[in-house]
Design an enzyme around this catalytic site. Structure first.
Site, PDB file in Angstrom:
ATOM      1  N   LYS A 114       1.078  -1.692   0.114  1.00 39.53           N
ATOM      2  CA  LYS A 114      -0.235  -0.070   0.228  1.00 39.53           C
ATOM      3  C   LYS A 114       1.064   0.895  -0.058  1.00 39.53           C
ATOM      4  CE  LYS A 114      -3.863  -1.910   1.805  1.00 39.53           C
ATOM      5  NZ  LYS A 114      -3.735  -3.370   1.552  1.00 39.53           N
TER       6      LYS A 114
HETATM    7  C1  LIG Z   1      -4.123  -4.304   1.401  1.00 34.79           C
HETATM    8  C2  LIG Z   1      -3.838  -5.792   0.882  1.00 34.79           C
HETATM    9  C3  LIG Z   1      -4.088  -6.637   0.130  1.00 34.79           C
HETATM   10  C4  LIG Z   1      -5.338  -6.979  -0.508  1.00 34.79           C
HETATM   11  O1  LIG Z   1      -4.946  -5.906  -2.148  1.00 34.79           O
HETATM   12  P1  LIG Z   1      -6.126  -5.285  -2.941  1.00 34.79           P
HETATM   13  O2  LIG Z   1      -5.790  -3.975  -3.423  1.00 34.79           O
HETATM   14  O3  LIG Z   1      -6.764  -4.774  -1.314  1.00 34.79           O
HETATM   15  O4  LIG Z   1      -7.010  -6.578  -3.407  1.00 34.79           O
HETATM   16  C5  LIG Z   1      -3.008  -8.547   0.209  1.00 34.79           C
HETATM   17  N1  LIG Z   1      -1.945  -8.338   1.088  1.00 34.79           N
HETATM   18  C6  LIG Z   1      -1.488  -7.193   1.314  1.00 34.79           C
HETATM   19  C7  LIG Z   1      -0.086  -7.231   2.549  1.00 34.79           C
HETATM   20  C8  LIG Z   1      -2.267  -5.871   1.715  1.00 34.79           C
HETATM   21  O5  LIG Z   1      -2.110  -5.059   2.990  1.00 34.79           O
END
Ligand SMILES: *Cc1c(COP(=O)(O)O)cnc(C)c1O
Length: 502
Positions: A114
């Protein structure tokens, strides 16, 4: 100048700036570009990540003029600087074996993917508010976040001390891991607040949504010079930066002579809210040679069932798993995919979303389903399979993966078994193994090694065992001073916001 329209067809068109500021369209839909660009990526072959982003990102932000493009490039330099990302490549591509690669998306300050969007979003937001309000003085952006763990810290790091912003993060007091909690409550910065809520993630999320739409609160804060905005993953400003790394991984494969120009490849994406994988879909629509997008779920496999059957049904128990950032039953960003693959039929999308709200399920029409089935494949990983994948990958490659990435590894194995497809494949790795170290330590060292040990102790255990270095953002957490101790009832969220934003 490109415009942004709503997936539900009853709002907009608006500028990119307004789409980013609003986050969600007034008709409840999500903003998408009215025209999708084609990306001419080959000239970027011998460029670094920042330069690739500087060329690709502006085409997904409403084709701004030369001056603004230069501005976006300066933001990219700041967001992905060596002070914030501990890899010069920003998103290094590792080769696991012939035909199989892994894209490390977790070299940012909080150890999860993120960061790639949330390091950039503050610049996009403050740039947008200046553009919108260029006649008067711009209000202070008040960012409210409800988090189940990863988003909160990534947003805090992104917005920390950014002029013209305040950020308030609400987390479920009992619902996040030790490390996630400590990452948030030790956050520095003069514009940040972190508040525990007695309740679960849904309580925090519902509270934030209520405040966003509460007219009297909006008016009071507007008089005090604030304007609400959100940093959650349905904001176009969070999606667009993620499109870049799909192109970049592809270019790296060409540069290393692993593939030929134009050769199609697969991506495997561990998925929750459908944001990351949707960025891959848009990369494909913009000209990236994608063979298949493989959607990997944990035991909350509502998306797997949907991609296999065309029926989305959230009426099922919510399971807590060792890949908690994918514990989601309503994948908000799926709405954008439905809009695109149905041939942009907003009336249909609106119907499906209304059915989802009313009954918790909907079934898409046949042509929409066929479009999805032609590009996507999906599977899920059980908890035990996820643990085994961590151990197997370590023993086979001496490479350490976190549980979210392990879900993708399992689903990739199932895909190869089911289809025999020999296409070269990139697995997206979404978190540092140190961030979810309790599960990783148990998988590699056995149940006993992790019993009665704190996550802070296990950081060192894992590092000793594997020889991998603890990321800077996660080391020394236990010694950092706790700066945020407020814990409130879920009924006190609005009052808390009004007190914090004087
Ligand atoms: C947020 C997150 C996901 C999922 O991502 P999306 O964009 O919501 O599909 C997967 N792995 C980690 C470590 C995350 O923080």
């Amino acid at each position: 100048m490109d415009r942004y329209i709503s997936t539900r067809g009853e709002a907009g068109p608006v500028s990119a700036a307004e789409a980013i500021l609003k986050g969600i369209a007034p008709d409840g839909g999500l903003f998408v570009p009215s025209h999708l660009p084609r990306v001419d990526y080959m000239p970027l072959l011998n460029r670094e990540y920042g330069e690739r982003a500087g060329a690709i990102l502006p085409t997904f932000l409403g084709r701004p003029g030369k001056e603004q493009e230069a501005q976006i490039c300066s933001w990219i330099d700041a967001a992905y600087s060596p002070a914030r990302f501990d890899s010069r490549a920003v998103v290094p591509l590792k080769k696991l074996e012939r035909d199989l690669y892994l894209l490390e998306l977790w070299h940012g300050p909080t150890g999860a993917f993120k960061d790639i969007a949330l390091q950039l979003l503050p610049y996009l937001l403050t740039g947008a508010v200046k553009q919108e309000e260029n006649r008067g003085t711009a209000p202070t952006m008040a960012i409210l976040v409800a988090t189940s763990g990863d988003t909160g810290k990534a947003a805090l790091e992104g917005f920390c001390n950014v002029p013209g912003t305040r950020i308030i993060v609400f987390y479920p007091e009992q619902g996040v891991s030790e490390i996630q909690k400590r990452q948030m409550v030790t956050q520095q910065g003069t514009n940040v607040a972190v508040v525990g809520v007695r309740g679960n993630f849904d309580d925090a999320q519902t509270g934030v949504k209520k405040i966003f739409t509460d007219q009297s609160t909006i008016e009071v804060l507007s008089r005090r010079g604030y304007r609400f905005s959100s940093a959650n993953s349905i904001n176009w400003g969070r999606l667009a930066p993620q499109i870049v790394y799909y192109f970049s991984a592809y270019l790296d494969l060409i540069r290393r002579e692993e593939i030929k120009e134009g050769e199609k490849i697969n991506f495997v994406v561990p998925t929750g809210n459908f944001g990351n994988i949707l960025a891959g879909f848009y990369a494909g629509r913009a000209g990236l040679p994608v063979n298949r997008l493989i959607c990997a779920s944990n035991t909350n496999h509502v998306l797997t069932d949907f991609i296999q059957s065309g029926t989305y049904d959230r009426n099922r128990p919510f399971l807590r798993t060792i890949s908690p950032s994918m514990d989601i039953l309503i994948s908000s960003n799926l709405e954008r995919l439905l809009f695109e693959v149905s041939g942009r039929q907003s009336n249909r999308v609106k119907q499906w979303m209304e059915q989802l709200a009313a009954e918790g399920r909907y079934h898409v029409n046949r042509t929409t389903f066929e479009q999805i089935a032609a590009l996507f494949w999906s599977g899920y990983s059980t908890e035990q399979e996820t643990m085994e994948a961590i151990s197997q990958v370590y023993h086979r490659y001496r490479y350490v993966i976190d549980p979210h990435t392990a879900v993708a590894v399992t689903v990739h194995r199932k895909y190869r078994q089911a289809t025999g497809d020999p296409t070269k494949t990139v697995i997206l790795s979404t978190a540092s193994p140190f961030k979810f170290n309790a599960s990783v330590a148990r998988a590699l060292l056995g149940e006993k090694a992790a019993t009665n040990r704190s996550e802070f102790e296990l950081l060192a255990t894992l590092s000793d065992h594997t020889g991998w270095k603890i990321p800077a953002g996660l080391s020394g957490l236990e010694e950092k001073p706790v700066r945020h101790t407020t814990v409130i009832d879920k009924t006190e969220m609005k009052k808390t916001v009004l007190n914090l934003l004087q």
